[in-house]
Write a protein that holds these residues in place. Structure first.
Motif, PDB file in Angstrom:
ATOM      1  N   ARG A  24       0.571  -1.337   0.129  1.00 19.65           N
ATOM      2  CA  ARG A  24      -0.080   0.002   0.153  1.00 19.65           C
ATOM      3  C   ARG A  24       0.725   1.282  -0.022  1.00 19.65           C
ATOM      4  N   ASN A  25       2.071   1.164   0.354  1.00 20.48           N
ATOM      5  CA  ASN A  25       3.019   2.312   0.451  1.00 20.48           C
ATOM      6  C   ASN A  25       3.247   2.895  -1.066  1.00 20.48           C
ATOM      7  N   LEU A  26       2.855   2.033  -1.957  1.00 15.63           N
ATOM      8  CA  LEU A  26       3.219   2.413  -3.448  1.00 15.63           C
ATOM      9  C   LEU A  26       2.458   3.735  -3.857  1.00 15.63           C
ATOM     10  N   ILE A  27       1.305   3.852  -3.231  1.00 18.58           N
ATOM     11  CA  ILE A  27       0.375   4.849  -3.561  1.00 18.58           C
ATOM     12  C   ILE A  27       1.116   6.208  -3.368  1.00 18.58           C
ATOM     13  N   ASN A  28       2.108   6.126  -2.571  1.00 18.94           N
ATOM     14  CA  ASN A  28       2.706   7.508  -2.240  1.00 18.94           C
ATOM     15  C   ASN A  28       4.158   7.546  -2.907  1.00 18.94           C
ATOM     16  N   ASP A  29       4.703   6.039  -3.139  1.00 16.54           N
ATOM     17  CA  ASP A  29       6.174   5.911  -3.462  1.00 16.54           C
ATOM     18  C   ASP A  29       6.450   5.227  -5.027  1.00 16.54           C
ATOM     19  N   CYS A  30       5.031   5.220  -5.751  1.00 15.41           N
ATOM     20  CA  CYS A  30       5.325   4.652  -7.140  1.00 15.41           C
ATOM     21  C   CYS A  30       6.179   5.419  -8.193  1.00 15.41           C
ATOM     22  N   HIS A  31       6.932   4.732  -8.831  1.00 17.10           N
ATOM     23  CA  HIS A  31       7.622   5.347  -9.756  1.00 17.10           C
ATOM     24  C   HIS A  31       6.664   5.807 -10.850  1.00 17.10           C
ATOM     25  N   PRO A  32       7.232   7.029 -11.685  1.00 15.85           N
ATOM     26  CA  PRO A  32       6.680   7.661 -12.818  1.00 15.85           C
ATOM     27  C   PRO A  32       6.322   6.444 -13.769  1.00 15.85           C
ATOM     28  N   ILE A  33       5.423   6.917 -14.561  1.00 17.03           N
ATOM     29  CA  ILE A  33       4.995   5.788 -15.481  1.00 17.03           C
ATOM     30  C   ILE A  33       6.022   5.526 -16.674  1.00 17.03           C
ATOM     31  N   LYS A  34       6.802   6.503 -16.720  1.00 14.10           N
ATOM     32  CA  LYS A  34       7.927   6.395 -17.864  1.00 14.10           C
ATOM     33  C   LYS A  34       9.067   4.921 -17.398  1.00 14.10           C
ATOM     34  N   TYR A  35       9.103   4.892 -16.151  1.00 10.38           N
ATOM     35  CA  TYR A  35       9.715   3.489 -15.906  1.00 10.38           C
ATOM     36  C   TYR A  35       9.344   2.196 -16.478  1.00 10.38           C
ATOM     37  N   LEU A  36       8.002   2.169 -16.393  1.00 12.47           N
ATOM     38  CA  LEU A  36       7.172   1.180 -16.889  1.00 12.47           C
ATOM     39  C   LEU A  36       7.414   1.161 -18.485  1.00 12.47           C
ATOM     40  N   PHE A  37       7.215   2.194 -18.927  1.00 15.01           N
ATOM     41  CA  PHE A  37       7.326   2.253 -20.426  1.00 15.01           C
ATOM     42  C   PHE A  37       8.772   1.783 -20.784  1.00 15.01           C
ATOM     43  N   ARG A  38       9.751   2.252 -20.111  1.00 15.87           N
ATOM     44  CA  ARG A  38      11.364   1.539 -20.317  1.00 15.87           C
ATOM     45  C   ARG A  38      11.293   0.183 -20.213  1.00 15.87           C
ATOM     46  N   GLU A  39      10.608  -0.241 -19.218  1.00 17.77           N
ATOM     47  CA  GLU A  39      10.755  -1.550 -18.696  1.00 17.77           C
ATOM     48  C   GLU A  39      10.158  -2.577 -19.668  1.00 17.77           C
ATOM     49  N   VAL A  40       8.945  -2.220 -20.479  1.00 13.87           N
ATOM     50  CA  VAL A  40       8.483  -2.855 -21.539  1.00 13.87           C
ATOM     51  C   VAL A  40       8.949  -2.508 -22.946  1.00 13.87           C
ATOM     52  N   GLY A  41       9.660  -1.574 -22.999  1.00 18.69           N
ATOM     53  CA  GLY A  41      10.198  -1.292 -24.032  1.00 18.69           C
ATOM     54  C   GLY A  41       9.326  -0.349 -25.127  1.00 18.69           C
ATOM     55  N   ILE A  42       8.558   0.295 -24.415  1.00 18.76           N
ATOM     56  CA  ILE A  42       7.767   1.312 -25.199  1.00 18.76           C
ATOM     57  C   ILE A  42       8.590   2.665 -25.190  1.00 18.76           C
ATOM     58  N   LYS A  43       8.383   3.214 -26.535  1.00 13.28           N
ATOM     59  CA  LYS A  43       9.396   4.563 -26.832  1.00 13.28           C
ATOM     60  C   LYS A  43       8.385   5.683 -26.057  1.00 13.28           C
ATOM     61  N   PRO A  44       9.022   6.594 -25.318  1.00 16.07           N
ATOM     62  CA  PRO A  44       8.596   7.712 -24.753  1.00 16.07           C
ATOM     63  C   PRO A  44       7.713   8.648 -26.050  1.00 16.07           C
ATOM     64  N   PHE A  45       6.728   9.197 -25.483  1.00 14.07           N
ATOM     65  CA  PHE A  45       6.088  10.066 -26.446  1.00 14.07           C
ATOM     66  C   PHE A  45       5.634  11.427 -25.967  1.00 14.07           C
ATOM     67  N   PHE A  46       5.750  11.559 -24.683  1.00 13.88           N
ATOM     68  CA  PHE A  46       5.618  12.903 -23.931  1.00 13.88           C
ATOM     69  C   PHE A  46       6.906  13.153 -23.422  1.00 13.88           C
ATOM     70  N   LYS A  47       7.073  14.601 -23.437  1.00  9.17           N
ATOM     71  CA  LYS A  47       8.466  14.962 -22.885  1.00  9.17           C
ATOM     72  C   LYS A  47       8.962  14.596 -21.449  1.00  9.17           C
ATOM     73  N   GLY A  48       7.925  14.412 -20.525  1.00  7.47           N
ATOM     74  CA  GLY A  48       8.068  13.944 -19.331  1.00  7.47           C
ATOM     75  C   GLY A  48       8.403  12.525 -19.301  1.00  7.47           C
ATOM     76  N   ASP A  49       8.167  11.850 -20.261  1.00  3.71           N
ATOM     77  CA  ASP A  49       8.386  10.412 -20.441  1.00  3.71           C
ATOM     78  C   ASP A  49       9.813   9.901 -20.711  1.00  3.71           C
ATOM     79  N   PHE A  50      10.615  10.969 -21.115  1.00  2.00           N
ATOM     80  CA  PHE A  50      11.927  10.642 -21.506  1.00  2.00           C
ATOM     81  C   PHE A  50      12.855  10.720 -20.138  1.00  2.00           C
ATOM     82  N   PHE A  51      14.012  10.033 -20.263  1.00  2.00           N
ATOM     83  CA  PHE A  51      14.945   9.989 -19.109  1.00  2.00           C
ATOM     84  C   PHE A  51      16.013  11.085 -19.712  1.00  2.00           C
ATOM     85  N   ASN A  52      16.724  11.832 -18.451  1.00  2.00           N
ATOM     86  CA  ASN A  52      17.598  12.787 -18.888  1.00  2.00           C
ATOM     87  C   ASN A  52      19.064  12.067 -18.647  1.00  2.00           C
ATOM     88  N   GLU A  53      19.485  11.416 -19.757  1.00  3.97           N
ATOM     89  CA  GLU A  53      20.710  10.369 -19.668  1.00  3.97           C
ATOM     90  C   GLU A  53      21.655  11.138 -20.773  1.00  3.97           C
TER      91      GLU A  53
END
Length: 177
Positions: free
Chosen positions: A148-177
């Protein structure tokens, strides 16, 4: 949702093709096919369920309905609903593997399940009286309460996208690497 679907399909279909498939009830099958090819794991209903839970939480699609509501819509053209009990049972059977192999997907599933029930102001047992309440008890004991702690500590959706190989499509979905 449409941006997600377009990105997942990686331009395999035109928007008109997608709308035709959606209207014909074929979009779910295509999502499953694409997730199968991207993730290359069994039990892909979990990946599809993650998408459906997100849409349900955001109130854009309601593919899980209690039996009494499904019966009301049964005669409507294109009305297709999925068995919530089957998805919860599958999650219970596979959650340890999902948590290990796809930790960000697991986080999103947990958060959506917690928030959907909270926002409805009904327990799943009250909402889906046709489902054995022991299933929801097990869901809470094994998955929801310990995480239940994940409600406050969940990673942003961009981590899920990276995990499953989905290319980012919103600016906030990109990682600053």
């Amino acid at each position: 949702m449409i941006g997600f679907v377009v990105n997942v399909f990686d331009n395999q279909f035109t928007v008109d093709d997608m709308w035709d498939r959606l209207e014909a009830g074929l979009l779910q099958n295509e999502i499953m096919r694409v997730f199968n090819s991207i993730l290359n794991i069994g039990g892909l209903e979990i990946a599809s369920t993650t998408t459906m839970l997100g849409n349900w939480y955001n109130q854009s699609t309601f593919v899980f309905k209690p039996e009494k509501e499904r019966l009301q819509y049964n005669n409507e053209k294109g009305a297709k609903f999925f068995n919530f009990e089957d998805y919860i049972t599958s999650l219970l059977d596979n959650y340890q593997n999902i948590k290990r192999e796809f930790p960000y997907m697991f986080e999103i599933i947990v958060v959506y399940l917690l928030l959907i029930e909270k926002d409805k102001h009904l327990s799943y047992e009250e909402w889906f009286p046709e489902i054995n309440p022991e299933i929801f008890k097990e869901l809470r004991e094994k998955i929801l309460i310990p995480n239940r702690n994940l409600i406050n500590d969940c990673h942003p959706i961009k981590y899920l996208f990276r995990e499953v190989g989905i290319k980012p499509f919103f600016k906030g979905d990109f990682f600053n690497e």
